[in-house]
Design an enzyme around this catalytic site. Sequence first.
Site, PDB file in Angstrom:
ATOM      1  N   HIS A 141     -10.710  -2.144  11.499  1.00 46.10           N
ATOM      2  CA  HIS A 141      -9.624  -3.006  11.001  1.00 46.10           C
ATOM      3  C   HIS A 141      -9.417  -4.124  12.028  1.00 46.10           C
ATOM      4  O   HIS A 141      -8.420  -4.139  12.743  1.00 46.10           O
ATOM      5  CB  HIS A 141      -8.365  -2.145  10.849  1.00 46.10           C
ATOM      6  CG  HIS A 141      -7.257  -2.798  10.085  1.00 46.10           C
ATOM      7  ND1 HIS A 141      -5.948  -2.401  10.217  1.00 46.10           N
ATOM      8  CD2 HIS A 141      -7.249  -3.811   9.187  1.00 46.10           C
ATOM      9  CE1 HIS A 141      -5.183  -3.140   9.425  1.00 46.10           C
ATOM     10  NE2 HIS A 141      -5.932  -4.000   8.799  1.00 46.10           N
ATOM     11  N   ARG A 182       0.844  -1.187   0.000  1.00 47.56           N
ATOM     12  CA  ARG A 182       0.000   0.000   0.000  1.00 47.56           C
ATOM     13  C   ARG A 182       0.884   1.243   0.000  1.00 47.56           C
ATOM     14  O   ARG A 182       1.961   1.235   0.574  1.00 47.56           O
ATOM     15  CB  ARG A 182      -0.894   0.030   1.241  1.00 47.56           C
ATOM     16  CG  ARG A 182      -2.049  -0.949   1.192  1.00 47.56           C
ATOM     17  CD  ARG A 182      -2.932  -0.835   2.423  1.00 47.56           C
ATOM     18  NE  ARG A 182      -2.291  -1.324   3.619  1.00 47.56           N
ATOM     19  CZ  ARG A 182      -1.687  -0.581   4.533  1.00 47.56           C
ATOM     20  NH1 ARG A 182      -1.688   0.744   4.418  1.00 47.56           N
ATOM     21  NH2 ARG A 182      -1.130  -1.115   5.579  1.00 47.56           N
ATOM     22  N   ASP A 219      -9.574  -9.646   8.950  1.00 49.99           N
ATOM     23  CA  ASP A 219      -9.034  -8.299   8.696  1.00 49.99           C
ATOM     24  C   ASP A 219     -10.007  -7.167   9.005  1.00 49.99           C
ATOM     25  O   ASP A 219      -9.574  -6.115   9.443  1.00 49.99           O
ATOM     26  CB  ASP A 219      -8.597  -8.212   7.223  1.00 49.99           C
ATOM     27  CG  ASP A 219      -7.685  -7.029   6.946  1.00 49.99           C
ATOM     28  OD1 ASP A 219      -6.828  -6.733   7.798  1.00 49.99           O
ATOM     29  OD2 ASP A 219      -7.828  -6.401   5.875  1.00 49.99           O
ATOM     30  N   TYR A 268      -1.321  -3.454  -6.933  1.00 50.22           N
ATOM     31  CA  TYR A 268      -1.154  -4.155  -5.648  1.00 50.22           C
ATOM     32  C   TYR A 268      -2.479  -4.241  -4.878  1.00 50.22           C
ATOM     33  O   TYR A 268      -3.191  -3.225  -4.752  1.00 50.22           O
ATOM     34  CB  TYR A 268      -0.080  -3.452  -4.778  1.00 50.22           C
ATOM     35  CG  TYR A 268      -0.105  -4.031  -3.380  1.00 50.22           C
ATOM     36  CD1 TYR A 268       0.435  -5.289  -3.129  1.00 50.22           C
ATOM     37  CD2 TYR A 268      -0.760  -3.375  -2.331  1.00 50.22           C
ATOM     38  CE1 TYR A 268       0.336  -5.872  -1.876  1.00 50.22           C
ATOM     39  CE2 TYR A 268      -0.857  -3.948  -1.075  1.00 50.22           C
ATOM     40  CZ  TYR A 268      -0.306  -5.194  -0.859  1.00 50.22           C
ATOM     41  OH  TYR A 268      -0.419  -5.774   0.384  1.00 50.22           O
ATOM     42  N   CYS A 307       0.775  -7.831  12.015  1.00 48.51           N
ATOM     43  CA  CYS A 307       1.015  -8.140  13.432  1.00 48.51           C
ATOM     44  C   CYS A 307       0.346  -9.461  13.796  1.00 48.51           C
ATOM     45  O   CYS A 307       0.068  -9.725  14.954  1.00 48.51           O
ATOM     46  CB  CYS A 307       0.490  -7.025  14.333  1.00 48.51           C
ATOM     47  SG  CYS A 307       1.528  -5.563  14.292  1.00 48.51           S
ATOM     48  N   ARG A 346       1.871 -12.294  -0.794  1.00 48.75           N
ATOM     49  CA  ARG A 346       0.522 -12.587  -0.281  1.00 48.75           C
ATOM     50  C   ARG A 346      -0.083 -13.848  -0.884  1.00 48.75           C
ATOM     51  O   ARG A 346       0.293 -14.276  -1.969  1.00 48.75           O
ATOM     52  CB  ARG A 346      -0.405 -11.414  -0.644  1.00 48.75           C
ATOM     53  CG  ARG A 346       0.006 -10.075  -0.060  1.00 48.75           C
ATOM     54  CD  ARG A 346      -0.462  -9.948   1.345  1.00 48.75           C
ATOM     55  NE  ARG A 346      -0.039  -8.703   1.972  1.00 48.75           N
ATOM     56  CZ  ARG A 346      -0.732  -8.100   2.934  1.00 48.75           C
ATOM     57  NH1 ARG A 346      -1.869  -8.588   3.374  1.00 48.75           N
ATOM     58  NH2 ARG A 346      -0.270  -6.994   3.495  1.00 48.75           N
ATOM     59  N   SER A 402      -1.269  -3.731  10.418  1.00 52.89           N
ATOM     60  CA  SER A 402      -0.930  -4.693   9.369  1.00 52.89           C
ATOM     61  C   SER A 402       0.310  -5.490   9.767  1.00 52.89           C
ATOM     62  O   SER A 402       1.256  -4.942  10.336  1.00 52.89           O
ATOM     63  CB  SER A 402      -0.643  -3.937   8.073  1.00 52.89           C
ATOM     64  OG  SER A 402      -1.689  -3.041   7.815  1.00 52.89           O
ATOM     65  N   LYS A 432      -9.747  -2.303   1.628  1.00 54.58           N
ATOM     66  CA  LYS A 432      -9.373  -1.144   2.442  1.00 54.58           C
ATOM     67  C   LYS A 432     -10.191   0.094   2.048  1.00 54.58           C
ATOM     68  O   LYS A 432     -10.566   0.900   2.892  1.00 54.58           O
ATOM     69  CB  LYS A 432      -7.884  -0.853   2.300  1.00 54.58           C
ATOM     70  CG  LYS A 432      -6.984  -2.021   2.680  1.00 54.58           C
ATOM     71  CD  LYS A 432      -7.210  -2.493   4.090  1.00 54.58           C
ATOM     72  CE  LYS A 432      -6.196  -3.552   4.493  1.00 54.58           C
ATOM     73  NZ  LYS A 432      -6.443  -4.051   5.859  1.00 54.58           N
TER      74      LYS A 432
HETATM   75  C1  OXD Z   1      -3.114  -4.571   5.457  1.00 55.35           C
HETATM   76  C2  OXD Z   1      -3.734  -5.740   4.806  1.00 55.35           C
HETATM   77  O1  OXD Z   1      -2.173  -3.971   4.904  1.00 55.35           O
HETATM   78  O2  OXD Z   1      -4.656  -6.310   5.406  1.00 55.35           O
HETATM   79  O3  OXD Z   1      -3.560  -4.217   6.560  1.00 55.35           O
HETATM   80  O4  OXD Z   1      -3.337  -6.104   3.682  1.00 55.35           O
HETATM   81 MN    MN Z   2      -5.294  -5.291   7.167  1.00 52.88          MN
END
Ligand code: OXD
Ligand code: MN
Length: 590
Positions: free
Chosen positions: A234, A77, A283, A205, A258, A375, A256, A214
Amino acid sequence: MNIASPAGAPRNSHVIAWVEEQVRLCQPDRVVWCTGSEAEKIALQDAAVEQGILLRLNPEKLPGCFYHRSNPNDVARVEQSTFICTPHAEDAGPTNNWSAPREMYARLRGLVDGAMRGRTLYVVPYLMGPAGSPMTKVGVELTDSLYVVLNMRIMTRMGEVAWEHLGESDDFSRGLHCLLDVHPDRRYICHFPQDNTVISVGSGYGGNVLLGKKCLALRLGSYLGRDEGWMAEHMLLLGVEAPSGQKSFIAAAFPSQCGKTNFAMMVPPVRFKGWKIWTVGDDIAWMRPGADGRLWAINPEAGYFGVAPGTNGRTNPNATSLIQRDTIFTNVALKPDGTVWWEGHDEPAPAECLDWQGRPWTPASTEKAAHPNSRFTAPMSNNPMLAPEVLDPRGVPVDAIIFGGRRATTVPLVFEAFNWSHGVFLGATMGSETTAAATGTVGQVRRDPMAMLPFCGYNMGRYFRHWLDMRKQIQFPPRIFHVNWFRRDADGRFLWPGFGDNMRVLRWILDRCHGRAGAHETPLGWVPRWEDFDAEGLVDFDRARFDALQAMNPDEWRRDILSHDELFMRLYQYLPKEMIFQRELLVARL
Ligand code: OXD
Ligand code: MN
């Protein structure tokens, strides 16, 4: 071009008019209305393989799986290119990039003008949320990327189901995505909350282009949620089933990378015989007060867009099993037998493979084989522990909310807020070390309120106010907790094993929610005493280690509170006074 009659086109005149306008602007050679059918999926996959966008992976070992490499300049991102475009800058607030809608529309129109000549525009209708839920929203994404279409097909309920849900209404999110020449100078991810619109150009991406995720589910969602009295967060959502059959539900916000996906799919350790963790979402959670006075949540998504490195049978057995089929892998390493690999995979490093940029790689190479933000995109229906409630239009009732960050020092393993407004303060002051999910420096502590810093679609100070105000609508609010799985000892070693053992923390949290566990009051909040905490079966874990994990050093906390100012000063004029009171109370308690 007459776009209204082909198969798949809805009769909804608002959709037709809007698509016509975008087609006039982008001038694609063809318009394809996606239906979401199985036959269409196969045809699109074949086309993507033929065009070199996807590579079909070994059909015996990874059936239905594909491989994709993104442009090396486009792997995460881009917060510096992400804009909230509202009439007044203060509506976006100091934590977002802002542009006046009129100016940004003009710039974007210039960029997309004729940009799809020679290309196909796909119309992707989708639902965020289960069909038939009052919380569900309809989105339509127009894109010239087949990769986006195939990912959206996994991540959302895509196709005719969305037209059925929409009917004749014009209440849908409008998304336009155009690859352009995938150049960072022409990369913009722009949100127009007043128009329920997103325009994303110059990137391929996931987080920038799968507009349901998002962009709609968080940035536009948070904006809509404030106006409509709900919350777009989130957060992962999981269900815990006790041996008695009692089920409780937890929503948890972590920045993100974690470990949200791992936590959402956790497998309890042997000690917890008879306990089960069910995944609702990994998420995003949309939460709304129910008629029963509780807070109810849905997962608006239908798939997982998870970080591949570090995913293996120990860290996440359920994810490891669900990505064996129907999965798109992006920017991982490609093995000669048509399977994939990444750092932290179950298999040892291959003797040779191609790295995420397609270059030959061996274990002697100095660079990583998979990009740290590589990913997998996989359908949630493949998850062996998918909570059946994920399809329930009512969602699930939330018993506890957890905030957490990645902190090497200062922050204990777990503590409980004294009340809702203290909990909001804990969320608002969350800090975490930065990761590879966004471009920029990795490893610095930044304040990431509710893990929403990159995702809040309006002024963050007003977002805190919305959180505080929501309490008035929720008669039986969830309890709020803070966790940190990442605390280290003086030699830099993790103090807590994490992964499945997080079940032990969860157990205490649930016992608190159901009035079954004791706790000790500290300046930070309620903490488990040694006797409240189930450490049985943990290797190399004794009371001294527990104390080190839970230690609260007032000097470190005073420094931490000072570093809240970095965010609080920016937000000062919008900050609810409750946040200042909470800060003063904490200082006084220390
Ligand atoms: C993020 C994702 O960046 O979920 O939070 O991809
Ligand atoms: Mn996320």
